[in-house]
Design a protein around this motif. Structure first.
Motif, PDB file in Angstrom:
ATOM      1  N   CYS A  98      47.312  45.962  41.845  1.00 15.47           N
ATOM      2  CA  CYS A  98      46.741  45.038  42.822  1.00 15.47           C
ATOM      3  C   CYS A  98      47.848  44.313  43.574  1.00 15.47           C
ATOM      4  CB  CYS A  98      45.849  44.007  42.129  1.00 15.47           C
ATOM      5  SG  CYS A  98      44.365  44.701  41.366  1.00 15.47           S
TER       6      CYS A  98
ATOM      7  N   GLU B  58      35.246  45.134  43.588  1.00 13.77           N
ATOM      8  CA  GLU B  58      36.211  46.217  43.466  1.00 13.77           C
ATOM      9  C   GLU B  58      36.230  46.757  42.043  1.00 13.77           C
ATOM     10  OE1 GLU B  58      39.307  45.540  47.076  1.00 13.77           O
ATOM     11  OE2 GLU B  58      40.034  45.139  45.056  1.00 13.77           O
TER      12      GLU B  58
ATOM     13  N   LEU C 151      36.941  50.252  48.557  1.00 10.50           N
ATOM     14  CA  LEU C 151      38.222  49.598  48.248  1.00 10.50           C
ATOM     15  C   LEU C 151      39.016  49.499  49.549  1.00 10.50           C
ATOM     16  CD1 LEU C 151      38.997  51.631  45.009  1.00 10.50           C
ATOM     17  CD2 LEU C 151      38.064  49.310  45.129  1.00 10.50           C
TER      18      LEU C 151
ATOM     19  N   CYS D  48      42.533  44.167  37.897  1.00 10.29           N
ATOM     20  CA  CYS D  48      43.985  44.117  38.079  1.00 10.29           C
ATOM     21  C   CYS D  48      44.760  44.170  36.773  1.00 10.29           C
ATOM     22  CB  CYS D  48      44.372  42.873  38.877  1.00 10.29           C
ATOM     23  SG  CYS D  48      43.658  42.855  40.549  1.00 10.29           S
TER      24      CYS D  48
ATOM     25  N   ASN E 135      41.410  47.851  50.802  1.00  8.11           N
ATOM     26  CA  ASN E 135      42.859  47.656  50.854  1.00  8.11           C
ATOM     27  C   ASN E 135      43.635  48.723  50.088  1.00  8.11           C
ATOM     28  OD1 ASN E 135      42.952  44.961  52.277  1.00  8.11           O
ATOM     29  ND2 ASN E 135      41.688  44.402  50.525  1.00  8.11           N
TER      30      ASN E 135
ATOM     31  N   ASN F  39      46.747  39.134  46.235  1.00  7.40           N
ATOM     32  CA  ASN F  39      45.394  38.603  46.446  1.00  7.40           C
ATOM     33  C   ASN F  39      44.380  39.200  45.485  1.00  7.40           C
ATOM     34  OD1 ASN F  39      46.180  36.956  48.645  1.00  7.40           O
ATOM     35  ND2 ASN F  39      46.101  38.737  50.010  1.00  7.40           N
ATOM     36  N   ASN F  40      44.893  39.903  44.455  1.00 12.50           N
ATOM     37  CA  ASN F  40      44.024  40.523  43.448  1.00 12.50           C
ATOM     38  C   ASN F  40      43.064  41.545  44.041  1.00 12.50           C
ATOM     39  OD1 ASN F  40      45.069  39.252  41.146  1.00 12.50           O
ATOM     40  ND2 ASN F  40      43.794  37.439  41.464  1.00 12.50           N
ATOM     41  N   THR F  41      43.526  42.288  45.021  1.00 15.79           N
ATOM     42  CA  THR F  41      42.743  43.399  45.546  1.00 15.79           C
ATOM     43  C   THR F  41      43.453  44.704  45.192  1.00 15.79           C
ATOM     44  OG1 THR F  41      43.841  43.297  47.710  1.00 15.79           O
ATOM     45  CG2 THR F  41      41.818  42.041  47.448  1.00 15.79           C
TER      46      THR F  41
ATOM     47  N   SER G  12      34.990  39.232  45.255  1.00 17.32           N
ATOM     48  CA  SER G  12      35.670  40.416  45.788  1.00 17.32           C
ATOM     49  C   SER G  12      36.243  41.262  44.674  1.00 17.32           C
ATOM     50  CB  SER G  12      36.775  39.977  46.752  1.00 17.32           C
ATOM     51  OG  SER G  12      37.508  41.093  47.200  1.00 17.32           O
ATOM     52  N   ALA G  13      36.893  40.588  43.701  1.00 18.75           N
ATOM     53  CA  ALA G  13      37.494  41.321  42.589  1.00 18.75           C
ATOM     54  C   ALA G  13      36.429  42.025  41.768  1.00 18.75           C
ATOM     55  CB  ALA G  13      38.301  40.360  41.721  1.00 18.75           C
TER      56      ALA G  13
ATOM     57  N   VAL H 161      37.334  35.091  45.833  1.00 13.91           N
ATOM     58  CA  VAL H 161      38.274  36.015  45.192  1.00 13.91           C
ATOM     59  C   VAL H 161      37.614  36.734  44.026  1.00 13.91           C
ATOM     60  CG1 VAL H 161      40.391  36.149  43.827  1.00 13.91           C
ATOM     61  CG2 VAL H 161      40.354  34.819  45.935  1.00 13.91           C
TER      62      VAL H 161
ATOM     63  N   ASN I  62      38.379  40.960  37.021  1.00  9.80           N
ATOM     64  CA  ASN I  62      38.810  41.915  38.037  1.00  9.80           C
ATOM     65  C   ASN I  62      39.564  43.058  37.368  1.00  9.80           C
ATOM     66  OD1 ASN I  62      41.784  41.363  38.009  1.00  9.80           O
ATOM     67  ND2 ASN I  62      41.105  39.344  38.678  1.00  9.80           N
TER      68      ASN I  62
END
Length: 222
Positions: free
Chosen positions: A59, A23, A86, A52, A88, A62-64, A19-20, A16, A50
């Motif tokens: 976001c 992004e 990005l 967010c 999502n 899932n913090n995307t 990924s964060a 996570v 991240n």
């Protein structure tokens, strides 16, 4: 058993965070290419885990990143290809700024995108053919820029497209009327002096039926 659970949690947290962070790097690249006289991007701190918590960034659970909303923010500068990282992202709104330069072809990688609003800027160059990859797109607003070249035929394959505005640019060539473009009126394309009038397909031929003589004329002929 507890050790395996702990390792699984740590592994998930690592994924996570990675990924964060990726992004966050992609979104922060936009800030580094923007002049921001009103400090609307002040909260965009690359040292955070991240993005967010940054203003104007939304976001999911899932913090995307799913939304970037920077309309009417008095920003100037260029869009960056990193925005295509990005996966999502559902909505990208950068309308009514002073953004210049080209639309990155990498925006065609945003296959989850529903809304792309880049209107009322000073964008130039062609509309990327890659935008035709945005099969879920509902809204495409590129009006009031300095975009040039032909309208890519790939855009007509976006079956979900409901709102289209390419008006007030410097586009040239024919206006497509097939695919999703069949539902749009000239309003979507006005104020592009170099665009040819829409060439709608000819209507189906009408069969000519010979008039049936009346009973009176038939008797008169005898």
């Amino acid at each position: 058993m507890g050790l395996y659970l702990l390792l699984a949690i740590l592994a998930f947290d690592l994924v996570v965070n990675v990924s964060a962070n990726a992004e966050g790097d992609a979104v922060y690249a936009l800030k580094t290419n923007m002049a921001d006289p009103n400090n609307v991007l002040q909260s965009w701190d690359p040292t955070l885990k991240n993005p967010c918590t940054w203003f104007h960034v939304t976001c999911n659970l899932n913090n995307t990143v799913i939304h970037i909303g920077l309309g009417n923010a008095n920003l100037s500068g260029n869009l960056v290809p990193q925005l295509g990282q990005l996966p999502n992202l559902l909505s990208l709104e950068l309308y009514d700024n002073n953004i210049t330069g080209a639309i990155p072809k990498e925006l065609g990688n945003l296959t989850s995108l529903l809304n792309l609003s880049l209107s009322m800027n000073r964008l130039s160059g062609p509309i990327p053919d890659s935008l035709g990859n945005l099969k879920k797109l509902l809204v495409l607003r590129l009006n009031n820029n300095n975009l040039s070249g032909n309208i890519p035929m790939s855009l007509t394959t976006m079956a979900s497209l409901q709102v289209l505005d390419l008006s007030s640019n410097q586009l040239t060539g024919d206006i497509p009327v097939n695919g999703s473009f069949a539902r749009f009126t000239p309003r979507s394309f006005r104020n592009n002096p170099g665009l040819n009038p829409q060439k709608f397909p000819p209507p189906p031929p009408r069969f000519q039926i010979a008039p049936i003589p009346s009973v009176y004329s038939h008797i008169k002929g005898q």
